[in-house]
Structure formats: C-alpha cells, structure tokens
Write a protein that holds these residues in place. Structure first.
Motif, PDB file in Angstrom:
ATOM      1  N   HIS A 301       0.803  -1.230   0.000  1.00 26.41           N
ATOM      2  CA  HIS A 301       0.000   0.000   0.000  1.00 26.41           C
ATOM      3  C   HIS A 301       0.835   1.279   0.000  1.00 26.41           C
ATOM      4  O   HIS A 301       0.294   2.376   0.136  1.00 26.41           O
ATOM      5  CB  HIS A 301      -0.981  -0.017   1.184  1.00 26.41           C
ATOM      6  CG  HIS A 301      -2.002  -1.104   1.066  1.00 26.41           C
ATOM      7  ND1 HIS A 301      -1.832  -2.343   1.649  1.00 26.41           N
ATOM      8  CD2 HIS A 301      -3.178  -1.149   0.396  1.00 26.41           C
ATOM      9  CE1 HIS A 301      -2.872  -3.104   1.349  1.00 26.41           C
ATOM     10  NE2 HIS A 301      -3.693  -2.415   0.595  1.00 26.41           N
ATOM     11  N   TYR A 304      -0.076   4.451  -2.011  1.00 22.88           N
ATOM     12  CA  TYR A 304      -1.197   5.295  -1.569  1.00 22.88           C
ATOM     13  C   TYR A 304      -0.811   6.220  -0.414  1.00 22.88           C
ATOM     14  O   TYR A 304      -1.634   6.989   0.061  1.00 22.88           O
ATOM     15  CB  TYR A 304      -2.388   4.427  -1.140  1.00 22.88           C
ATOM     16  CG  TYR A 304      -2.829   3.442  -2.197  1.00 22.88           C
ATOM     17  CD1 TYR A 304      -3.332   3.891  -3.427  1.00 22.88           C
ATOM     18  CD2 TYR A 304      -2.741   2.072  -1.982  1.00 22.88           C
ATOM     19  CE1 TYR A 304      -3.729   2.986  -4.404  1.00 22.88           C
ATOM     20  CE2 TYR A 304      -3.137   1.155  -2.955  1.00 22.88           C
ATOM     21  CZ  TYR A 304      -3.622   1.624  -4.165  1.00 22.88           C
ATOM     22  OH  TYR A 304      -4.014   0.743  -5.136  1.00 22.88           O
ATOM     23  N   VAL A 383      -6.965   3.841   4.351  1.00 21.17           N
ATOM     24  CA  VAL A 383      -5.690   3.561   3.673  1.00 21.17           C
ATOM     25  C   VAL A 383      -4.553   3.566   4.698  1.00 21.17           C
ATOM     26  O   VAL A 383      -3.663   2.706   4.663  1.00 21.17           O
ATOM     27  CB  VAL A 383      -5.428   4.594   2.555  1.00 21.17           C
ATOM     28  CG1 VAL A 383      -4.004   4.462   2.008  1.00 21.17           C
ATOM     29  CG2 VAL A 383      -6.441   4.440   1.436  1.00 21.17           C
ATOM     30  N   LEU A 386      -4.336   0.334   6.381  1.00 22.74           N
ATOM     31  CA  LEU A 386      -3.746  -0.696   5.516  1.00 22.74           C
ATOM     32  C   LEU A 386      -2.221  -0.564   5.459  1.00 22.74           C
ATOM     33  O   LEU A 386      -1.497  -1.566   5.453  1.00 22.74           O
ATOM     34  CB  LEU A 386      -4.328  -0.598   4.097  1.00 22.74           C
ATOM     35  CG  LEU A 386      -5.819  -0.929   3.956  1.00 22.74           C
ATOM     36  CD1 LEU A 386      -6.308  -0.617   2.552  1.00 22.74           C
ATOM     37  CD2 LEU A 386      -6.087  -2.393   4.302  1.00 22.74           C
ATOM     38  N   ILE A 387      -1.732   0.681   5.421  1.00 23.59           N
ATOM     39  CA  ILE A 387      -0.283   0.919   5.409  1.00 23.59           C
ATOM     40  C   ILE A 387       0.347   0.394   6.699  1.00 23.59           C
ATOM     41  O   ILE A 387       1.380  -0.285   6.684  1.00 23.59           O
ATOM     42  CB  ILE A 387       0.018   2.426   5.211  1.00 23.59           C
ATOM     43  CG1 ILE A 387      -0.346   2.837   3.773  1.00 23.59           C
ATOM     44  CG2 ILE A 387       1.476   2.754   5.524  1.00 23.59           C
ATOM     45  CD1 ILE A 387      -0.422   4.336   3.545  1.00 23.59           C
ATOM     46  N   ASP A 390       0.540  -3.376   6.638  1.00 29.02           N
ATOM     47  CA  ASP A 390       1.686  -3.859   5.840  1.00 29.02           C
ATOM     48  C   ASP A 390       2.928  -3.999   6.718  1.00 29.02           C
ATOM     49  O   ASP A 390       3.632  -5.013   6.677  1.00 29.02           O
ATOM     50  CB  ASP A 390       2.017  -2.873   4.702  1.00 29.02           C
ATOM     51  CG  ASP A 390       1.028  -2.916   3.551  1.00 29.02           C
ATOM     52  OD1 ASP A 390       0.200  -3.848   3.493  1.00 29.02           O
ATOM     53  OD2 ASP A 390       1.093  -2.008   2.690  1.00 29.02           O
TER      54      ASP A 390
END
Length: 491
Positions: A301, A304, A383, A386-387, A390
C-alpha cells in the motif's frame, strides 16, 4: 578543533574531565552563530539564558549532573519556551512569548542542557525546503556552486545549525519527514521516534496524529544520548505512552549478526536517480557485511501513502490552526470602521498565514466538509490502517529493520521549486510519510556524497518502540559508511 565542532559525546567527556567548561563551550557556539548569520539558522538568540545555564552547569559538574550537563543545543521554533519568542515561523504568532515550557525543553533543561536560541523552520512545520518561514529561507551550509541550497524542511534551521557546528545538537519535529529529510540534505543524523515516545505537550501542533519530536545530531551516538533525555511518559499529553525509556546509548553494541533487514520493492520509484539506487545497494552490502540477513519484502500500500498523508495532515492542520483567530494572542489585523468579528478573523488569518499554510488549511477544510468527509478523510484513514498493517505483517514475519532511501535527491537550490506544482515539492516526502502514518520510528544516516559533492542519506525504519535496536542498526551503518565529510566554510 574548536569546541563547537565537538560531538555531544566528546563534549560530555571533556566537560566531565574538566578539560572544558560549559561557559567556554557555550561561548564557542555563540561565536559560531554570530559568524553563521548568512545561514539564517538561528532566528531568536538567547545568549543571556545560555550563559546563565552554562554557569549553572559548571557549578553542578560531577555528582548528580544530568546527561546533557553543559551541552549547548538549538531549539526549533515550534517548541514553546517560557518567556522566549515561540512563533512557529509564522507572522500570526508574532510577539507570542509563552508563559510555560514545553515538556521536551523542560526535560532537556533538567538534564543540564544549555539553550542557545530558537531555530528557523517552515511556517507551522509545513514545507520540505524551509522556504515558507516568516524569517526568510534557512540556507544549507553545503555549497558546490554559486547557488544557495535548501537545508530541507521543515526542520531546516535545526539541520543547518548542526551541520555547520553552530550547536552540538538540536530538536526537530517530524510530521511526514521533517527531521529525516533535512538530516539527509545536510549530512547529519535525525531520528523520528515511535509516535507517543516523546511528549507533544507545548509543541505547536500541525497534525496531531502524525507529529513527533526528535533529536538532530552529528552522530548516531549523540542521537541516542539526546533522545534519552527527550523521551518519556508525560501525563499532560494523552498520546504519550507509559513505556519505560531504555538506555539508548548502551544499546549501541555494533552487533547486528543474524538480524533481518527488509528491502521493500515498492520503494524503487520510477525515475529514481542512479546515485540513490547505488547508495541503497551499498547500504544493503554494508549491513550484510556486518552479519545481517537481507530480505526482500513487499509493502503493497506504499503507493497510496502520499495521497493519504496529504488528506490527513491538512485536515488535522485546518482543525489545529482554527485557534489562531487574532483574539487571544499573536497578530491581530487592523480593522476598519464597521468591521465585525468575522472581518477580524478573515483579515487576521489572511495577513498572518503564509501561502502554503493557507493552501493546506483550505484543503483540510474541504476534505472535512459534510459532502466530502467520507470520500476523502475517512477513505484516507482506511488507507492509513492498511499501510500500518503492511508494516505489522512484515515485522511479525521476523524483520528487525527496513532499509530505504531517505530522499529522492540531494539538496536542491532555494527558489528552484518556486514555480513548480506544489505536488512536486510534496514528492520530497515519498520515502518518509509511511513511517508517520504507521507511527513507527525512523532514522536518517549520512552514507555518502553524490557526484556534485552533496550528502545523501539512507533511512532505517524500526519496529514500534524499538528505537534502541534501530539506533544500533544505524550505528553499524554509520560506522561502515565512515561518513566524515563536512561542508567547506563559505559563510
């Protein structure tokens, strides 16, 4: 070697042995600052306070003296310092002298540090080149042609002052790379700690979920010493973590055998200069030679991160900067007959805020507005999650630290980006913003010079709360790189 050219560790030892007095050390720095006026790094000098603190440090020497006893530092203009101008480099805070001391500066003074003055920065920490300051541009001490170069931003004054030996170390703040990018541009070390490791109380807020204060120093050891004094739980900051602060300096064993270093494939950007790519490869080799295992990883990600950051940061800025209204402190516009309170707000903000701050406040207000909140702000928050996931996954798989470039280029000329699309300037943060979005610790270490002779840095990203391990990895990289270059004195 002049006393102001010493590292914090060497000065501490010389002070302890009685070879040097804190007053002598402080005077050497004040003389260097006077000669360094063309760099525009210091914007509010406090020589009387500095000499009083130095005399007190000399009287205290020996038993019970703090870890920074007699060490002269520069303080970024974002930190509130009691009775001393604290303007965040903005005209809207002209004349503001706080009646209180930020937690970080309080802790530094308790450790015996000496405050030389306040340092230049981008207005409200919004910028990557120190060109949005109400004090004018700070200038990089590195010079390879007739141009004046940026020291990076927003902690540009801090970076320039440390690189030019005007002080032994400085405080910085990092919201999207504002410690690490200027450190890379000036050939010094800068660490952004885990979010919550250092108190934000008394630091003028930009984006409260991203801001974190940290040290900017000449060496990794100095960063370990300074971070140890800055860090710790603060009940006045609800985001401050109640986690013990380890001895960061003791963690610098230089042994990383068996540690796993992740190399994220997503950081290989299109159009990345060959020199940055080569430096990154050199960094991988140096860590492998020290016994670390190099592992290719994926952080899907990453692409983004910049768009998410440039929604979240301006949104929080527009909320935080709403308090500057010309009523309670700082600048107030002159009003015409018949002007009401709304006119006062509008005129004060139009006069007080610079263009970049106005741009970000408008973006932030837009993404928080009723019709766009879900489309922009909430989506950016998802987002961000999600980062962070990761990174969590990679660390759960046993990665100890991640190696990436610190910046997409070396320092560029002041004014060169003036007519560019603002988004081009935002791309300076491409390697650094993920660390803030995920709340992780990150450090920039100077590793080499480009073909023009300008410094380039590499970034190491650590596990949450593992600044000790991160600093040790950085120590190994620093030792292997053997970076000792200094800017030739032209000022």
């Amino acid at each position: 070697m002049n006393a102001n050219e010493l590292t914090i560790a060497d000065a501490r030892d010389a002070l302890a042995r009685g070879e040097l007095s804190a007053v002598d050390l402080t005077m050497a720095c004040l003389t260097a600052i006077d000669a360094g006026t063309p760099l525009n790094a210091f914007v509010h000098l406090t020589p009387e306070i500095a000499l009083d603190q130095a005399r007190a440090a000399d009287a205290r020497r020996g038993e019970g003296a703090g870890a920074l006893n007699g060490i002269p530092l520069g303080i970024k203009d974002l930190f509130c310092t009691k009775g001393v101008a604290s303007q965040a480099a903005s005209n809207i805070l002209k004349g503001f002298r706080p009646e209180y001391e930020s937690t970080v500066t309080s802790k530094l003074f308790e450790a015996g540090a000496v405050m030389l003055g306040k340092l230049n920065m981008d207005e409200f920490a919004m910028g990557s080149s120190n060109e949005t300051s109400c004090y004018g541009d700070a200038v990089n001490p590195w010079k390879v042609d007739d141009r004046k170069l940026t020291p990076g931003g927003s902690s540009g004054g801090s970076a320039a002052a440390v690189a030019a030996d005007l002080c032994l170390g400085a405080t910085g703040t990092d919201t999207g790379g504002s410690i690490r990018q200027p450190a890379a541009f000036t050939g010094i070390v800068g660490i952004k700690p885990t979010y919550g490791r250092v108190s934000r109380w008394g630091i003028v807020a930009f984006a409260s979920s991203l801001d974190q204060a940290g040290p900017m120093t000449k060496t990794v050891r100095d960063s370990a010493i300074l971070l140890g004094a800055m860090a710790g739980h603060d009940p006045k900051d609800s985001t401050s973590a109640d986690i013990p602060v380890p001895d960061f300096e003791a963690a610098l064993t230089g042994d990383i055998r068996g540690k796993k270093i992740g190399i994220p494939r997503e950081y290989r950007m299109d159009g990345m200069p060959a020199e940055i790519e080569a430096l990154w490869a050199k960094g991988r080799e140096m860590l492998a030679d020290a016994g670390a295992e190099i592992v290719d990883i994926t952080l899907p990600h990453t692409k983004y991160a910049l768009p998410a950051y440039y929604v979240i940061a301006p949104a929080e800025a527009s909320s935080n900067l709403a308090r500057y209204d010309g009523v309670r402190y700082g600048h107030r516009a002159k009003l015409g007959q018949g002007d009401g309170i709304v006119d006062m707000y509008e005129k004060t903000r139009a006069e007080g805020f610079g263009k970049e701050v106005q741009r970000r406040v408008m973006i932030g207000t837009y993404v928080l507005s009723a019709g766009f909140y879900d489309a922009y702000y909430n989506r950016a928050r998802k987002v961000r999650a999600l980062i962070k996931r990761d990174f969590d996954r990679v660390f759960a798989e046993g990665i100890d630290a991640i190696l990436t470039p610190a910046t997409p280029s070396s320092a560029f000329g002041l004014g060169e980006m003036a007519n560019a699309d603002p988004v081009e300037m935002y791309l300076n943060d491409v390697f650094t913003v993920t660390v803030n979005l995920a709340g992780l610790p990150g450090i920039s270490v100077p590793v080499g010079l480009d073909s023009k002779g300008l410094p380039l840095g590499l970034q190491l990203i650590g596990r949450p709360w593992d600044e000790a391990g991160l600093l040790n990895h950085a120590h190994v990289l620093e030792r292997a790189a053997g970076f000792v270059a200094k800017p030739a004195k032209w000022w």
